[in-house]
Design an enzyme around this catalytic site. Structure first.
Site, short mmCIF file in Angstrom:
data_model
loop_
_atom_site.label_atom_id
_atom_site.label_comp_id
_atom_site.label_asym_id
_atom_site.label_seq_id
_atom_site.Cartn_x
_atom_site.Cartn_y
_atom_site.Cartn_z
N SER A 39 27.03 46.35 36.37
CA SER A 39 26.20 46.90 34.47
C SER A 39 27.25 48.06 34.00
CB SER A 39 25.00 47.18 35.37
OG SER A 39 25.37 48.63 36.26
N HIS A 144 23.17 44.58 40.07
CA HIS A 144 23.30 44.08 41.58
C HIS A 144 22.43 43.26 42.09
CE1 HIS A 144 25.84 47.94 40.99
NE2 HIS A 144 26.12 47.37 39.78
N GLU A 154 19.84 50.96 42.66
CA GLU A 154 20.78 51.52 43.68
C GLU A 154 19.81 52.93 44.04
OE1 GLU A 154 24.78 53.42 42.65
OE2 GLU A 154 24.89 51.41 41.32
N GLU A 197 27.04 46.05 45.98
CA GLU A 197 27.38 47.04 47.15
C GLU A 197 27.12 47.33 48.60
OE1 GLU A 197 26.79 50.23 44.11
OE2 GLU A 197 28.16 49.42 42.52
N ASP A 233 19.96 55.61 41.63
CA ASP A 233 21.21 55.43 40.68
C ASP A 233 20.36 54.24 39.96
OD1 ASP A 233 22.51 54.59 37.90
OD2 ASP A 233 24.31 53.82 39.04
N GLU A 278 21.01 59.68 39.03
CA GLU A 278 21.81 58.54 37.93
C GLU A 278 20.99 57.72 37.07
OE1 GLU A 278 25.37 57.56 39.69
OE2 GLU A 278 25.84 55.78 38.25
N ASP A 305 25.91 58.31 33.75
CA ASP A 305 26.93 56.90 34.01
C ASP A 305 27.47 56.85 32.41
OD1 ASP A 305 28.61 55.13 34.63
OD2 ASP A 305 27.85 53.68 36.19
N LYS A 330 34.95 57.48 37.10
CA LYS A 330 35.02 55.58 37.42
C LYS A 330 35.88 55.57 36.35
CE LYS A 330 30.78 53.72 38.33
NZ LYS A 330 29.31 52.56 37.79
N HIS A 358 33.31 54.55 42.74
CA HIS A 358 33.36 52.79 43.11
C HIS A 358 32.78 52.35 41.55
CE1 HIS A 358 29.72 51.28 46.05
NE2 HIS A 358 29.25 52.33 44.48
N LYS A 381 30.88 58.73 45.67
CA LYS A 381 30.07 57.75 45.41
C LYS A 381 30.77 55.80 46.06
CE LYS A 381 26.35 54.81 42.80
NZ LYS A 381 25.97 54.73 41.41
#
Ligand code: PGA
Ligand code: ZN
Length: 412
Positions: A39, A144, A154, A197, A233, A278, A305, A330, A358, A381
């Site tokens: 994403s 994901h 998430e 993840e 997230d 997030e 993010d 990131k 990550h 994270k």
């Protein structure tokens, strides 16, 4: 002094190719690999040139090694500058941001080794003394996971009551195990499948997932005596429909406009006592972020993010507009350690919490554990289970053992 630069194609956790770079100096060695996202934010640097990792190896490796050989590995800023010059574009599309970030991190690791220091003290100085809280990934949806999973990407937890990293990472996996039990009870068709993840993929709605996550946090808190708070997230860019101008929650059969999304997320924060949210809005919606942060920013970390993509220029805009009070860091979103650090520094100067992170496609590279400690990031994270996730968590446990009397970072 750098004597050789080697680039190779390796696997990431999704089975896709990525780059690993070795930097060899006369008395040091550094190895680093780049991760990749599913994403991704539209303003991230480009991961690889058009020909992918193979083109990096056939064309870019020689360009880079001929420029870098002879440079001092500790001159990270100069190395990053040279990489930018070799690339020559403004989004790293010629050599790939993944290539440049792997070179940048491998050089730092080689330099650290030649000074006989761990990476976290080479980058952070000898006075680093705080450990980050691990933000654990419990359930996966969105990009994901599969089609019947929640739209929210998430479901996370922060073990804010843990006294150290070791206790914290085991608290996170305790919630993860608890969720397996609860999900199996709730849904007889639950297969135990996991997302990119390492979180469970449940066949339930967003609301059901929030409920079950809250229950898992409470039961685990009661069993372990450690306060654990939930987070999310939402990765909302993935379900923002720009034509309808609505957030489309397909599992709940509900669509929300920006105003309704502000109220919805505010409500979730209050109902579930969320510590962290997030990307509650699309990556272009600074205004939605601002409104939510002004309403709940005193009790919840609202984190950008895709909104910021580790870019200091976008963070500056976010600070001016009071859009968020946390930022995901990131390194491969921006393509170099130098620029990553500039963004972290700007964040800290403005009370925006940096959260080192990550990506969904990872390798067993452990560098981000060192970056989180070096930068003094209060949270990291990096999932809860899975080889490529525990590579970072176990490295944090080692760092904690190496430091004398480290404290946990301040979250408030
Ligand atoms: P990505 O997702 O690595 O797939 O971009 C992780 C995140 O959104 O935080
Ligand atoms: Zn995200």
């Amino acid at each position: 002094v750098i004597e050789d630069v080697r680039v190779r194609k390796i696997l990431d956790s999704r089975g896709n190719p990525t780059v690993e770079v070795d930097i060899i100096t006369w008395n040091g060695f550094g190895r680093a690999a780049a991760p990749s996202g599913a994403s991704t934010g539209s303003r991230e640097v480009v991961s690889f040139p058009e020909g992918g990792v193979d083109q990096v190896i056939s064309e870019v490796e020689d360009l880079i090694s001929s420029e870098l050989i002879g440079m001092a590995a500790e001159d990270i800023e100069d190395i990053d500058e040279v990489l930018r010059e070799i690339d020559g574009t403004d989004n790293m599309s010629a050599i790939g941001g993944n290539t440049s970030v792997a070179v940048s991190m491998a050089a730092a690791k080689a330099a650290a080794m030649s000074f006989g220091m761990p990476l976290y003290s080479f980058l952070g100085g000898n006075f680093v003394s705080e450990m980050p809280y691990p933000l654990g990934n419990m359930m996966n949806g969105g990009a994901h996971a599969g089609p019947n999973a929640p739209d929210i990407q998430e479901f996370l937890v922060v073990p804010i009551g843990a006294k150290d990293v070791e206790e914290a990472v085991f608290a996170n996996v305790a919630v993860h195990k608890k969720l397996k039990e609860l999900l199996s009870k709730k849904d007889p068709d639950f297969t135990g499948g996991k997302g990119d993840e390492g979180g469970w993929i449940p066949n339930i709605t967003n609301t059901q997932a929030l409920e079950i996550q809250a229950q898992a946090c409470e039961e685990t808190r009661d069993e372990l005596g450690i306060l654990i708070r939930p987070g999310l997230d939402m990765a909302s860019s993935e379900f923002w429909d720009s034509e309808k101008e609505k957030y489309v929650y397909s599992q709940d059969n509900i669509e929300r406009d920006v105003g309704e999304q502000v109220e919805y997320v505010k409500d979730l924060i209050e109902t579930y006592n969320l510590f962290y949210v997030e990307d509650p809005f699309d990556e272009n919606d600074f205004e939605g972020f601002r409104e939510l942060t002004s309403k709940v920013g005193n009790k919840c970390r609202i984190c950008g993010d895709d909104l910021f993509v580790t870019n200091s220029r976008l963070l500056k805009k976010g600070i001016d507009e009071k859009a968020a009070n946390a930022i995901i860091i990131k390194p491969n979103q921006i393509g170099s350690l130098t620029e990553t650090y500039a963004t972290v520094k700007l964040a800290k100067e403005n009370n925006v919490m940096p959260v080192v992170s990550h990506r969904s496609g990872e390798t067993c590279d452990e560098t981000i554990a060192h970056l989180a400690v070096a930068f003094g990031a209060p949270m990291i994270k990096t999932g809860a289970i899975g080889g490529e996730r525990i590579a970072k968590l176990n490295e944090l446990i080692r760092i904690e053992a190496e430091l004398s009397n480290p404290k946990m970072a301040r979250l408030f």
